[in-house]
Write an enzyme that holds these catalytic residues in place. Structure first.
Site, PDB file in Angstrom:
ATOM      1  N   LYS A 173      -5.675   9.098   0.885  1.00 18.15           N
ATOM      2  CA  LYS A 173      -4.340   8.689   1.321  1.00 18.15           C
ATOM      3  C   LYS A 173      -3.449   8.346   0.120  1.00 18.15           C
ATOM      4  O   LYS A 173      -2.267   8.689   0.096  1.00 18.15           O
ATOM      5  CB  LYS A 173      -4.433   7.504   2.285  1.00 18.15           C
ATOM      6  CG  LYS A 173      -4.923   7.915   3.671  1.00 18.15           C
ATOM      7  CD  LYS A 173      -5.253   6.741   4.555  1.00 18.15           C
ATOM      8  CE  LYS A 173      -4.030   6.106   5.150  1.00 18.15           C
ATOM      9  NZ  LYS A 173      -4.381   5.036   6.119  1.00 18.15           N
TER      10      LYS A 173
ATOM     11  N   ALA B 274       0.454  10.704 -12.101  1.00 18.38           N
ATOM     12  CA  ALA B 274      -0.793  10.564 -12.858  1.00 18.38           C
ATOM     13  C   ALA B 274      -1.837  11.454 -12.216  1.00 18.38           C
ATOM     14  O   ALA B 274      -2.426  11.104 -11.196  1.00 18.38           O
ATOM     15  CB  ALA B 274      -1.254   9.108 -12.843  1.00 18.38           C
TER      16      ALA B 274
ATOM     17  N   GLY C 167       9.347  10.835  -2.140  1.00 18.57           N
ATOM     18  CA  GLY C 167      10.503  10.548  -1.283  1.00 18.57           C
ATOM     19  C   GLY C 167      11.407   9.497  -1.914  1.00 18.57           C
ATOM     20  O   GLY C 167      12.643   9.621  -1.882  1.00 18.57           O
TER      21      GLY C 167
ATOM     22  N   ARG D 257     -17.354   2.649 -14.533  1.00 19.32           N
ATOM     23  CA  ARG D 257     -17.114   3.780 -15.423  1.00 19.32           C
ATOM     24  C   ARG D 257     -17.949   3.597 -16.687  1.00 19.32           C
ATOM     25  O   ARG D 257     -18.465   2.515 -16.964  1.00 19.32           O
ATOM     26  CB  ARG D 257     -15.619   3.900 -15.738  1.00 19.32           C
ATOM     27  CG  ARG D 257     -14.865   4.435 -14.546  1.00 19.32           C
ATOM     28  CD  ARG D 257     -13.411   4.713 -14.846  1.00 19.32           C
ATOM     29  NE  ARG D 257     -12.543   3.603 -14.524  1.00 19.32           N
ATOM     30  CZ  ARG D 257     -11.212   3.682 -14.509  1.00 19.32           C
ATOM     31  NH1 ARG D 257     -10.606   4.801 -14.812  1.00 19.32           N
ATOM     32  NH2 ARG D 257     -10.481   2.632 -14.193  1.00 19.32           N
TER      33      ARG D 257
ATOM     34  N   THR E 114     -10.032   7.719 -20.387  1.00 18.48           N
ATOM     35  CA  THR E 114      -9.309   6.763 -21.233  1.00 18.48           C
ATOM     36  C   THR E 114      -9.958   5.400 -21.110  1.00 18.48           C
ATOM     37  O   THR E 114     -10.485   5.049 -20.048  1.00 18.48           O
ATOM     38  CB  THR E 114      -7.830   6.728 -20.802  1.00 18.48           C
ATOM     39  OG1 THR E 114      -7.293   8.045 -20.944  1.00 18.48           O
ATOM     40  CG2 THR E 114      -7.023   5.762 -21.645  1.00 18.48           C
TER      41      THR E 114
ATOM     42  N   ASP F  30       0.857  -1.183   0.000  1.00 16.94           N
ATOM     43  CA  ASP F  30       0.000   0.000   0.000  1.00 16.94           C
ATOM     44  C   ASP F  30       0.896   1.237   0.000  1.00 16.94           C
ATOM     45  O   ASP F  30       1.647   1.464   0.957  1.00 16.94           O
ATOM     46  CB  ASP F  30      -0.889  -0.028   1.258  1.00 16.94           C
ATOM     47  CG  ASP F  30      -1.846   1.150   1.329  1.00 16.94           C
ATOM     48  OD1 ASP F  30      -1.579   2.194   0.693  1.00 16.94           O
ATOM     49  OD2 ASP F  30      -2.860   1.034   2.040  1.00 16.94           O
TER      50      ASP F  30
ATOM     51  N   TYR G 215     -11.316  12.532  -4.401  1.00 19.88           N
ATOM     52  CA  TYR G 215     -10.423  12.238  -5.525  1.00 19.88           C
ATOM     53  C   TYR G 215      -9.797  13.532  -6.052  1.00 19.88           C
ATOM     54  O   TYR G 215      -8.578  13.655  -6.173  1.00 19.88           O
ATOM     55  CB  TYR G 215     -11.245  11.549  -6.608  1.00 19.88           C
ATOM     56  CG  TYR G 215     -10.501  11.106  -7.837  1.00 19.88           C
ATOM     57  CD1 TYR G 215      -9.563  10.073  -7.781  1.00 19.88           C
ATOM     58  CD2 TYR G 215     -10.772  11.681  -9.081  1.00 19.88           C
ATOM     59  CE1 TYR G 215      -8.906   9.641  -8.932  1.00 19.88           C
ATOM     60  CE2 TYR G 215     -10.124  11.254 -10.231  1.00 19.88           C
ATOM     61  CZ  TYR G 215      -9.199  10.231 -10.152  1.00 19.88           C
ATOM     62  OH  TYR G 215      -8.563   9.801 -11.293  1.00 19.88           O
TER      63      TYR G 215
END
Ligand code: NAD
Ligand code: UDP
Length: 318
Positions: A96, A119, A107, A191, A180, A56, A150
């Site tokens: 997050k 992105a 980093g 979507r 896309t 994650d 988002y």
């Protein structure tokens, strides 16, 4: 180059991995499978140019060995509240991934003196009051609205990316991706393309949200990947829109899908989206054209014809 791609098991991350390996690079994929799938990268497992970490990105990232580039694609990406994979239903994970995930991946890039590519998304423009959207447009996002988890995470991610560039000299890029589509989209992620194409292939009525008058501009995945790779190889630090500027209503999009699949079912108008569904969206791609020499080559009909076999196979129709 040895390139870390976060979100590598997703739709775009898996296509990018394929393309970069084809170009002679080594790819280190990272994903926690929250919306992606092992199937998307199954063909890469065992490839000596691909390694994979299940992780994650919101937690501290350690990748052994030198990296030359970091591409941060990990984030839920579907806005459909009906889907369990949508960012509406993963609100904290989404914030997050965009905030902590961007901090962690920046980093990693800084520690490796590596190039970094974020992105980002057309969603940072919100429900735009300027049309088409140029990179200079600051957007119209409702901070507390349903899409904010988002949109605001991606806006923060862009600002943080530029902060690392300006303060630490990290060699950064930002791509603002517009809608896309293509093979490996998750048929269940809600979507527009997966929903409508799946319905059409099953002979069902296509669910058009609202009156279908809202517009989008759909880009085929190979074109998008080509634009992203050109941006990665360029030295452009400010955001660049990558998307197809051919705009259409969702109604026209649904009709095209019905025509190509010979679906005779009627359209079904449903009130499934919040009032915050952006009403118009089309990229101004002048910067991509002039800086990257890029523009899309695959028109909608050809892109859909390339996508249909994947959907048929997934639906057991092939
Ligand atoms: P996707 O859901 O197919 O891929 C996202 C991947 O990220 C998935 O494999 C998911 O499991 C992974 N992921 C999510 N959170 C993670 C975390 N915390 N740690 C590790 N992995 C995590 O979606 P996609 O369409 O491939 O989108 C990829 C990126 O492109 C996203 O950042 C999205 O915001 C951006 N984008 C996509 C589009 C589009 O039209 N496809 C448009 C604009 C922006
Ligand atoms: N849409 C639709 N029917 C569906 C799914 C989506 O009419 O079954 C519409 C949706 O309301 C939006 C557009 O298609 O106006 C694109 O939706 P998508 O979820 O692909 O992404 P968005 O561009 O909204 O981020």
């Amino acid at each position: 180059m040895r390139i870390l791609i976060t979100g590598a098991a997703g739709f775009l991350g898996s296509h990018l991995s394929d393309r970069l390996i084809k170009e002679g690079h080594d790819v280190v994929g990272m994903d926690n499978f929250v919306t992606g799938s092992r199937e998307n990268i199954a063909h890469l497992m065992g490839n000596e140019h691909f390694t994979f970490y299940r992780h994650d990105v919101s937690n501290y990232i350690f990748v052994p060995g030198k990296l030359d580039a970091v591409l941060h694609f990990a984030s839920p990406a579907s806005p459909n509240p009906a889907s369990p994979y949508a960012y509406f239903n993963l609100p904290i994970q989404t914030m997050k991934a965009g905030a902590l995930g961007t901090h962690n991946t920046l980093g990693v890039a800084k520690a490796n003196n590596a190039r970094f590519l974020l992105a980002s998304t057309s969603e940072i423009y919100g429900d735009p009051t300027e049309h088409p959207q140029k990179e200079t447009y600051a957007g119209n996002v409702d901070i507390t609205g349903p899409r904010a988890v988002y949109d605001e995470a991606k806006r923060f991610a862009e600002s943080l990316t530029l902060a690392y560039h300006r303060q630490h000299g990290v060699d950064t890029r930002i791509v603002r991706i517009f809608n896309t589509y293509g093979p490996r989209m998750d048929l269940e992620d809600g979507r527009a393309l997966p929903n409508l194409l799946k319905q059409a292939l099953l002979g069902q009525a296509l669910t058009v949200y609202g009156d279908g008058g809202q517009t989008r501009s759909f880009c085929y995945v190979d074109d998008l990947v080509d634009g992203i790779i050109r941006l990665l190889y360029s030295d452009e630090h400010m955001p660049v829109n990558i998307g197809n500027p051919v705009e259409m209503t969702i109604l026209q999009f649904a009709q095209k899908i019905n025509q190509l699949t010979n679906n005779m079912a009627e359209l079904s108008y449903v009130d499934a989206r919040s009032a915050r569904d952006p009403q118009r969206r089309r990229p101004d791609i002048t910067r991509a054209q002039t800086i990257l020499g890029w523009e899309p080559k695959v028109n909608l009909e050809e892109g859909l014809l390339r996508t249909i076999p994947y959907f048929k196979q997934k639906l057991g129709l092939a």
